[in-house]
Scaffold this motif. Sequence first.
Motif, PDB file in Angstrom:
ATOM      1  N   GLY A  30       3.360   2.594  -4.184  1.00 53.40           N
ATOM      2  CA  GLY A  30       2.408   1.550  -3.825  1.00 53.40           C
ATOM      3  C   GLY A  30       0.991   1.951  -4.178  1.00 53.40           C
ATOM      4  N   GLY A  31       0.050   1.191  -3.655  1.00 58.31           N
ATOM      5  CA  GLY A  31      -1.351   1.436  -3.971  1.00 58.31           C
ATOM      6  C   GLY A  31      -1.855   2.781  -3.481  1.00 58.31           C
ATOM      7  N   GLY A  32      -1.257   3.307  -2.412  1.00 57.79           N
ATOM      8  CA  GLY A  32      -1.700   4.586  -1.850  1.00 57.79           C
ATOM      9  C   GLY A  32      -0.794   5.751  -2.198  1.00 57.79           C
ATOM     10  N   THR A  33       0.105   5.555  -3.143  1.00 58.08           N
ATOM     11  CA  THR A  33       1.061   6.605  -3.498  1.00 58.08           C
ATOM     12  C   THR A  33       0.351   7.845  -4.042  1.00 58.08           C
ATOM     13  OG1 THR A  33       2.830   5.036  -3.967  1.00 58.08           O
ATOM     14  CG2 THR A  33       3.004   7.180  -5.014  1.00 58.08           C
ATOM     15  N   VAL A  34       0.808   8.990  -3.582  1.00 57.64           N
ATOM     16  CA  VAL A  34       0.219  10.259  -4.013  1.00 57.64           C
ATOM     17  C   VAL A  34       0.851  10.698  -5.333  1.00 57.64           C
ATOM     18  CG1 VAL A  34      -0.068  12.706  -3.466  1.00 57.64           C
ATOM     19  CG2 VAL A  34      -0.263  10.981  -1.656  1.00 57.64           C
ATOM     20  N   VAL A  35      -0.001  10.998  -6.302  1.00 56.52           N
ATOM     21  CA  VAL A  35       0.442  11.524  -7.592  1.00 56.52           C
ATOM     22  C   VAL A  35      -0.010  12.975  -7.693  1.00 56.52           C
ATOM     23  CG1 VAL A  35       0.277  11.307 -10.101  1.00 56.52           C
ATOM     24  CG2 VAL A  35       0.297   9.247  -8.666  1.00 56.52           C
ATOM     25  N   ASP A  36       0.941  13.874  -7.887  1.00 62.60           N
ATOM     26  CA  ASP A  36       0.621  15.298  -8.019  1.00 62.60           C
ATOM     27  C   ASP A  36       0.114  15.559  -9.431  1.00 62.60           C
ATOM     28  OD1 ASP A  36       0.756  18.136  -8.395  1.00 62.60           O
ATOM     29  OD2 ASP A  36       2.079  18.246  -6.650  1.00 62.60           O
ATOM     30  N   ALA A  37      -1.145  15.941  -9.521  1.00 62.80           N
ATOM     31  CA  ALA A  37      -1.760  16.145 -10.834  1.00 62.80           C
ATOM     32  C   ALA A  37      -1.179  17.349 -11.568  1.00 62.80           C
ATOM     33  CB  ALA A  37      -3.270  16.314 -10.682  1.00 62.80           C
ATOM     34  N   ASP A  38      -0.581  18.277 -10.824  1.00 65.62           N
ATOM     35  CA  ASP A  38      -0.030  19.484 -11.455  1.00 65.62           C
ATOM     36  C   ASP A  38       1.373  19.240 -12.014  1.00 65.62           C
ATOM     37  OD1 ASP A  38      -2.317  21.000 -10.841  1.00 65.62           O
ATOM     38  OD2 ASP A  38      -1.559  21.374  -8.807  1.00 65.62           O
ATOM     39  N   THR A  39       2.190  18.514 -11.243  1.00 66.44           N
ATOM     40  CA  THR A  39       3.579  18.298 -11.665  1.00 66.44           C
ATOM     41  C   THR A  39       3.824  16.899 -12.216  1.00 66.44           C
ATOM     42  OG1 THR A  39       4.273  17.543  -9.466  1.00 66.44           O
ATOM     43  CG2 THR A  39       4.329  19.918  -9.891  1.00 66.44           C
TER      44      THR A  39
ATOM     45  N   SER B 166       2.324   9.000   0.658  1.00 65.97           N
ATOM     46  CA  SER B 166       1.252   8.026   0.472  1.00 65.97           C
ATOM     47  C   SER B 166       0.128   8.302   1.460  1.00 65.97           C
ATOM     48  CB  SER B 166       1.793   6.604   0.698  1.00 65.97           C
ATOM     49  OG  SER B 166       0.745   5.657   0.704  1.00 65.97           O
ATOM     50  N   VAL B 167      -1.094   7.988   1.046  1.00 68.35           N
ATOM     51  CA  VAL B 167      -2.224   8.111   1.965  1.00 68.35           C
ATOM     52  C   VAL B 167      -2.351   6.862   2.831  1.00 68.35           C
ATOM     53  CG1 VAL B 167      -3.516   9.704   0.505  1.00 68.35           C
ATOM     54  CG2 VAL B 167      -3.842   7.242   0.219  1.00 68.35           C
ATOM     55  N   GLY B 168      -1.531   5.846   2.515  1.00 66.23           N
ATOM     56  CA  GLY B 168      -1.443   4.659   3.359  1.00 66.23           C
ATOM     57  C   GLY B 168      -2.774   4.001   3.643  1.00 66.23           C
TER      58      GLY B 168
ATOM     59  N   THR C 198     -10.519   7.044   2.576  1.00 64.14           N
ATOM     60  CA  THR C 198     -11.050   8.342   3.017  1.00 64.14           C
ATOM     61  C   THR C 198     -10.278   9.526   2.442  1.00 64.14           C
ATOM     62  OG1 THR C 198      -9.674   8.230   5.016  1.00 64.14           O
ATOM     63  CG2 THR C 198     -11.946   7.397   5.177  1.00 64.14           C
ATOM     64  N   ASP C 199      -8.967   9.353   2.228  1.00 67.00           N
ATOM     65  CA  ASP C 199      -8.138  10.475   1.791  1.00 67.00           C
ATOM     66  C   ASP C 199      -7.829  10.468   0.296  1.00 67.00           C
ATOM     67  OD1 ASP C 199      -8.163  11.162   4.395  1.00 67.00           O
ATOM     68  OD2 ASP C 199      -6.047  10.777   4.807  1.00 67.00           O
ATOM     69  N   ALA C 200      -8.055   9.337  -0.353  1.00 65.76           N
ATOM     70  CA  ALA C 200      -7.773   9.284  -1.793  1.00 65.76           C
ATOM     71  C   ALA C 200      -8.832  10.071  -2.556  1.00 65.76           C
ATOM     72  CB  ALA C 200      -7.747   7.835  -2.273  1.00 65.76           C
ATOM     73  N   MET C 201      -8.412  10.682  -3.630  1.00 65.99           N
ATOM     74  CA  MET C 201      -9.336  11.467  -4.428  1.00 65.99           C
ATOM     75  C   MET C 201      -9.348  10.926  -5.852  1.00 65.99           C
ATOM     76  SD  MET C 201      -9.419  15.595  -5.115  1.00 65.99           S
ATOM     77  CE  MET C 201      -7.759  15.616  -5.789  1.00 65.99           C
ATOM     78  N   VAL C 202     -10.525  10.641  -6.343  1.00 62.32           N
ATOM     79  CA  VAL C 202     -10.676  10.156  -7.709  1.00 62.32           C
ATOM     80  C   VAL C 202     -11.194  11.304  -8.568  1.00 62.32           C
ATOM     81  CG1 VAL C 202     -11.801   8.500  -9.209  1.00 62.32           C
ATOM     82  CG2 VAL C 202     -11.171   7.844  -6.885  1.00 62.32           C
ATOM     83  N   ARG C 203     -10.522  11.526  -9.662  1.00 60.78           N
ATOM     84  CA  ARG C 203     -10.935  12.616 -10.533  1.00 60.78           C
ATOM     85  C   ARG C 203     -10.718  12.191 -11.976  1.00 60.78           C
ATOM     86  NH1 ARG C 203      -6.555  17.350  -9.792  1.00 60.78           N
ATOM     87  NH2 ARG C 203      -7.508  18.045 -11.744  1.00 60.78           N
ATOM     88  N   ALA C 204     -11.342  12.911 -12.874  1.00 60.29           N
ATOM     89  CA  ALA C 204     -11.186  12.611 -14.290  1.00 60.29           C
ATOM     90  C   ALA C 204      -9.760  12.948 -14.726  1.00 60.29           C
ATOM     91  CB  ALA C 204     -12.194  13.421 -15.101  1.00 60.29           C
ATOM     92  N   LEU C 205      -9.085  11.965 -15.304  1.00 58.46           N
ATOM     93  CA  LEU C 205      -7.695  12.144 -15.719  1.00 58.46           C
ATOM     94  C   LEU C 205      -7.572  11.861 -17.216  1.00 58.46           C
ATOM     95  CD1 LEU C 205      -5.957  10.247 -12.777  1.00 58.46           C
ATOM     96  CD2 LEU C 205      -6.236  12.723 -13.026  1.00 58.46           C
TER      97      LEU C 205
ATOM     98  N   GLY D  62       0.799  -1.217   0.000  1.00 55.89           N
ATOM     99  CA  GLY D  62       0.000   0.000   0.000  1.00 55.89           C
ATOM    100  C   GLY D  62       0.829   1.263   0.000  1.00 55.89           C
ATOM    101  N   THR D  63       2.029   1.214   0.606  1.00 53.25           N
ATOM    102  CA  THR D  63       2.861   2.410   0.698  1.00 53.25           C
ATOM    103  C   THR D  63       4.205   2.269  -0.004  1.00 53.25           C
ATOM    104  OG1 THR D  63       3.725   1.644   2.832  1.00 53.25           O
ATOM    105  CG2 THR D  63       1.838   3.135   2.883  1.00 53.25           C
ATOM    106  N   THR D  64       4.747   1.045  -0.048  1.00 49.38           N
ATOM    107  CA  THR D  64       6.061   0.856  -0.651  1.00 49.38           C
ATOM    108  C   THR D  64       6.080  -0.336  -1.600  1.00 49.38           C
ATOM    109  OG1 THR D  64       6.863  -0.598   1.126  1.00 49.38           O
ATOM    110  CG2 THR D  64       7.232   1.782   1.386  1.00 49.38           C
ATOM    111  N   THR D  65       7.098  -0.338  -2.431  1.00 48.96           N
ATOM    112  CA  THR D  65       7.413  -1.491  -3.267  1.00 48.96           C
ATOM    113  C   THR D  65       8.786  -1.982  -2.841  1.00 48.96           C
ATOM    114  OG1 THR D  65       6.113  -0.796  -5.183  1.00 48.96           O
ATOM    115  CG2 THR D  65       7.967  -2.253  -5.606  1.00 48.96           C
TER     116      THR D  65
END
Length: 229
Positions: free
Chosen positions: A60-69, A76-78, A83-90, A20-23
Motif C-alpha cells: 500500500g501507500g505506506g509499505t516499507v521498501v528495504d533499500a538494501d535488499t 508498513s508505516v501505516g 512522520t516515519d516515512a523517509m524520502v531519499r534519493a533513489l 495505506g497498508t494493504t491492497t
Amino acid sequence: MRGAAILSRLSNAIVVDVGGTTTDVGCLKAGFPREANSTVEIGGVRTLFRMPDLLSLGLGGGTVVDADTGTVGPESVGNQLTTDAMVRALGREFVADVKGRMCTLLGEAVDRMKTDATPLPLVAVGGGAFLVPQRLDGISEVVQVEHHAVANAVGAAVAQVSGEVDQVFGGVTRERAIEAATNVATRRAVEAGASEKSLSVIEVEDLPLAYLPGDARRVRVRVVGDIGG
C-alpha cells in the motif's frame, strides 16, 4: 467493491483497492462481490457468514521498501506515514526494480482471483489506485475511475436491499424448484424494504442431492433491489 462497480459501470471485473497498508483484490460478478466458497476466519475465529472472496496483500501507500535488499512489504508505516516515512534519493534502476516487484505481487494476486483464463477488466480504487500498473497479464484493460479514493463511501451510499433463499426442495422439477425459491427471495426482499419495480435476480445456484430421494436439490437464489420510497 460495490463502489467500484457503480463508478466504473462494469458488472464483471477484477477490483483492486489500494489503501495505506494493504491492497485488497476481489472479483465482481453481476455487479456484486463474488462470495467465498470456504469458511472465512476473522481474527482467527471461524464464521458462518457469507463473505466476499478477497485476497489481501501487504502492499500500500505506506509499505516499507528495504533499500538494501529491495524487499517490498509486508511491513508498513501505516498512519505514521508523515512522520516515519523517509524520502531519499533513489536511482532509476532501483525504482524500476521495486516497481517490477510490486507489479509481480499484484499480478500473482489477480491471477489467483480469476477462475479462468478469459481476460477481464480491472478497476483500480482506493487512495493508492495510481500505483496499479496500466498493464497486467490476463487483464483486458485497467480502469482508473473518477472519485476512486472514496469508492467505499460510494458503495455504502448506494447500498441495496436483498432477499435470499438457501433451501432444499424435493418432489419437483429443477425449474419449479428455482421458481419457488425465486418467489420466496423476492418476497423477502420486498418485506425488507426493497422497491418491487427495481428487483432483479443476481444469483441462482442449484445442486442435486443424490443421497436424498425425490429428485432433491439445494437451491440458492438472491434477489436485490433499490430501497423503496
